[in-house]
Structures are given as structure tokens and as C-alpha cells.
Enzyme design. Structure first.
Site, mmCIF file in Angstrom:
data_model
loop_
_atom_site.group_PDB
_atom_site.id
_atom_site.type_symbol
_atom_site.label_atom_id
_atom_site.label_comp_id
_atom_site.label_asym_id
_atom_site.label_seq_id
_atom_site.Cartn_x
_atom_site.Cartn_y
_atom_site.Cartn_z
ATOM 1 N N HIS A 160 -8.286 0.782 -3.874
ATOM 2 C CA HIS A 160 -9.201 0.652 -2.735
ATOM 3 C C HIS A 160 -9.885 2.000 -2.521
ATOM 4 C CE1 HIS A 160 -9.506 -0.113 1.930
ATOM 5 N NE2 HIS A 160 -10.689 -0.075 1.345
ATOM 6 N N ASP B 41 -4.773 3.465 -2.023
ATOM 7 C CA ASP B 41 -5.843 3.852 -1.096
ATOM 8 C C ASP B 41 -6.351 5.252 -1.404
ATOM 9 O OD1 ASP B 41 -6.076 1.654 0.843
ATOM 10 O OD2 ASP B 41 -3.990 2.134 1.327
ATOM 11 N N MET C 76 -8.960 8.102 -0.433
ATOM 12 C CA MET C 76 -9.826 8.516 0.692
ATOM 13 C C MET C 76 -10.395 9.901 0.424
ATOM 14 S SD MET C 76 -7.402 7.542 3.875
ATOM 15 C CE MET C 76 -6.642 5.916 4.027
ATOM 16 N N HIS D 260 -1.276 -1.579 -4.054
ATOM 17 C CA HIS D 260 -2.522 -1.183 -3.395
ATOM 18 C C HIS D 260 -2.576 0.346 -3.290
ATOM 19 C CE1 HIS D 260 -5.978 -2.093 -0.766
ATOM 20 N NE2 HIS D 260 -5.578 -1.087 -0.004
ATOM 21 N N MET E 154 -11.553 -5.828 5.931
ATOM 22 C CA MET E 154 -10.670 -4.859 6.598
ATOM 23 C C MET E 154 -10.247 -5.410 7.960
ATOM 24 S SD MET E 154 -10.052 -2.275 4.633
ATOM 25 C CE MET E 154 -9.084 -1.405 5.856
ATOM 26 N N ASP F 88 -6.390 -6.157 4.864
ATOM 27 C CA ASP F 88 -5.786 -4.828 4.769
ATOM 28 C C ASP F 88 -5.793 -4.162 6.140
ATOM 29 O OD1 ASP F 88 -4.961 -2.307 4.007
ATOM 30 O OD2 ASP F 88 -6.758 -1.847 2.829
ATOM 31 N N MET G 123 -12.060 4.341 -0.649
ATOM 32 C CA MET G 123 -12.721 4.629 0.633
ATOM 33 C C MET G 123 -13.448 5.952 0.441
ATOM 34 S SD MET G 123 -9.685 3.367 3.149
ATOM 35 C CE MET G 123 -8.498 3.374 1.829
ATOM 36 N N SER H 39 0.833 -1.205 0.000
ATOM 37 C CA SER H 39 0.000 0.000 0.000
ATOM 38 C C SER H 39 0.865 1.250 0.000
ATOM 39 C CB SER H 39 -0.904 0.014 1.238
ATOM 40 O OG SER H 39 -1.454 1.309 1.386
HETATM 41 C C1 DX5 Z 1 -6.216 1.841 5.701
HETATM 42 C C2 DX5 Z 1 -5.762 1.475 4.310
HETATM 43 C C3 DX5 Z 1 -4.658 0.504 4.283
HETATM 44 C C4 DX5 Z 1 -3.374 0.989 4.892
HETATM 45 C C5 DX5 Z 1 -2.631 -0.202 5.425
HETATM 46 O O1 DX5 Z 1 -7.388 2.544 5.646
HETATM 47 O O2 DX5 Z 1 -6.847 0.903 3.587
HETATM 48 O O3 DX5 Z 1 -4.424 0.024 2.971
HETATM 49 O O4 DX5 Z 1 -2.551 1.674 3.981
HETATM 50 O O5 DX5 Z 1 -1.500 0.238 6.106
HETATM 51 P P1 DX5 Z 1 -0.743 -0.681 7.154
HETATM 52 O O6 DX5 Z 1 -0.278 -1.913 6.443
HETATM 53 O O7 DX5 Z 1 0.377 0.202 7.591
HETATM 54 O O8 DX5 Z 1 -1.699 -0.992 8.274
HETATM 55 ZN ZN ZN Z 2 -6.428 -0.165 1.672
#
Ligand code: DX5
Ligand code: ZN
Length: 221
Positions: A65, A34, A36, A32, A136, A174, A67, A7
Site C-alpha cells: 500500500h 504500508d 509512507m 499488507h 480507506m 483498511d 501512501m 498490516s
Molecule cells: C493506515 C494504514 C493501515 C494501518 C491499519 O494508514 O494504511 O494499513 O496499518 O492499522 P489498523 O488496523 O490498526 O487500523
Molecule cells: Zn494500509
């Protein structure tokens, strides 16, 4: 097949391209990404300009991903700029079925994600429609959190639901995954492993190699 999806939320954005190449060259199969929106989750990460820029430097599978609230608004754009797998949250839309169909109509793989408090059974109406289920293992929103121990049972339950239907759907996990606990989620039935801090904090190439070594150890090879 076991897949590592680093990620980039935990990457050093001043050298993002270089770190992506390091992860890819060390054997990571997915990346990955993310996204947001500050609504579905409290934080805001990055969006389209980052995704389209890094698409130019890498052919690795982009595991996006989302969010974000009402993901249906942005599926087409993420597909266009290079997403290969598009995962959205069951909690973020009133029309999950339509979103899955939208992703498939664009020729992309559809992932469905559930937050830690959402019952695993909530995915049942979509169980044979999705390419990947993201369970999650932390509350979405931030990297660097600790694995929620109750997740193990949820992964096992999800794997059971697929197996009962003879489905070999990918289960992604994740949040809070490290070389020290990855065997727990693999044993429970996860096969696509997201790792942010565990890959991007320190030496990226050797962190990826250590995680892939943990996969081989689990597989007994
Ligand atoms: C959290 C994200 C994850 C995050 C994971 O909301 O969806 O993908 O980057 O990070 P680590 O592996 O550091 O928990
Ligand atoms: Zn994620």
C-alpha cells in the site's frame, strides 16, 4: 473469497520476521505493507530495505500500500523487490491510468485506493482496469485509529458499481477493522480485510485465527 491481509505497520519490528511467520502459519493469505513518505501522509514508515529483507523469509502475497506522492517514481522498484499487488492513491498522482498500466506491464496486480473524503465515483474511469479497490476506512497515515462509520455506505456503493458492470473486483478495506466490526464491512461487500492492531497487538497466531473464524461465521461455515 475472503482474504486477511495483516498490516505490519502494527508489528514489533524487533521480531518482524517471526511475527510474519506466525501470521502466515495461522492462515493469513496476504501481508499488507504500508509505505509512507511523510508527504502524502504526515508520517514516514519504511521502504525498500524492509520489503526486500522480508521477501527472503516468506512467499506470502505482498500487498503493498503506497501512501506516497507520485507513485509512478517507485512502481518499478517495488515490483522488482517482491511486491505482488501494488496499490497507489488516486489522490497522489496526475496519471492514474498510466500507473495502472505500469503495474500491469510489470506483471503485478494493480490496486487503486481512495481516502475517506474522495467520492467513490472518482474511480469510475478506472473501474474495469484495476484488480482491487482499496476503500480507506480511516484517514491514511497511522495505525490504531477507529473505523469511520460512513465507510460502510462507501463500500456498499463501490460493490454496487462493480456489480452493475458484472465485475468481481476485490474490494479491500483498511483501518480500524477488528473481530467485532469485520462483519459490517463484509456485509457491505468488502472481501480483502486489512488488520494491523487487531492482528499484531497480542498473540499474532491466535488473533489471525479469531479473524478467520469471524470470516467463517459470516459465511455461515
Ligand atoms: C493506515 C494504514 C493501515 C494501518 C491499519 O494508514 O494504511 O494499513 O496499518 O492499522 P489498523 O488496523 O490498526 O487500523
Ligand atoms: Zn494500509
Amino acid at each position: 473469497m475472503l482474504i486477511l491481509s495483516p498490516s505490519i505497520l502494527a508489528a514489533d519490528f524487533s521480531v518482524l520476521g517471526k511475527q510474519i511467520k506466525e501470521a502466515e502459519n495461522a492462515g493469513a493469505q496476504y501481508l499488507h505493507i504500508d509505505v509512507m513518505d511523510g508527504m502524502f501522509v504526515p508520517s514516514i514508515s519504511f521502504g525498500m530495505p524492509v520489503v526486500s529483507t522480508i521477501r527472503k523469509i516468506s512467499d506470502i502475497v505482498f500487498d503493498v500500500h503506497l501512501m506516497i506522492e507520485k507513485p509512478e517514481r517507485y512502481i518499478e522498484e517495488f515490483a522488482r523487490i517482491g511486491a505482488d499487488i501494488i496499490t497507489f492513491h488516486l489522490e497522489a498522482t496526475k496519471q492514474p491510468q498510466e500507473v495502472i498500466e505500469q503495474i500491469h506491464s510489470l506483471g503485478k496486480k494493480a490496486g487503486l485506493s481512495i481516502k475517506p473524503a474522495t467520492p467513490v465515483e472518482a474511480v469510475l474511469p478506472f473501474i474495469d482496469k484495476i484488480d482491487m479497490l482499496l476503500v480507506m476506512t480511516v484517514e491514511p497515515g497511522f495505525g490504531g485509529q477507529s473505523y469511520i462509520p460512513e465507510s460502510t455506505q462507501r463500500i456498499r456503493q463501490a460493490r454496487g458499481l462493480f456489480e452493475e458492470r458484472s465485475l468481481h473486483t476485490d474490494i479491500q478495506v483498511d483501518g480500524g477493522i477488528t473481530v467485532d466490526n469485520v462483519h459490517v464491512v463484509l456485509e457491505a461487500g468488502a472481501n480483502v480485510i486489512v488488520a494491523g492492531s487487531a492482528v499484531f497487538k497480542g498473540d499474532v497466531g491466535s488473533n489471525v485465527e479469531k479473524m478467520l473464524e469471524a470470516f467463517r461465521k459470516f459465511q455461515g461455515i
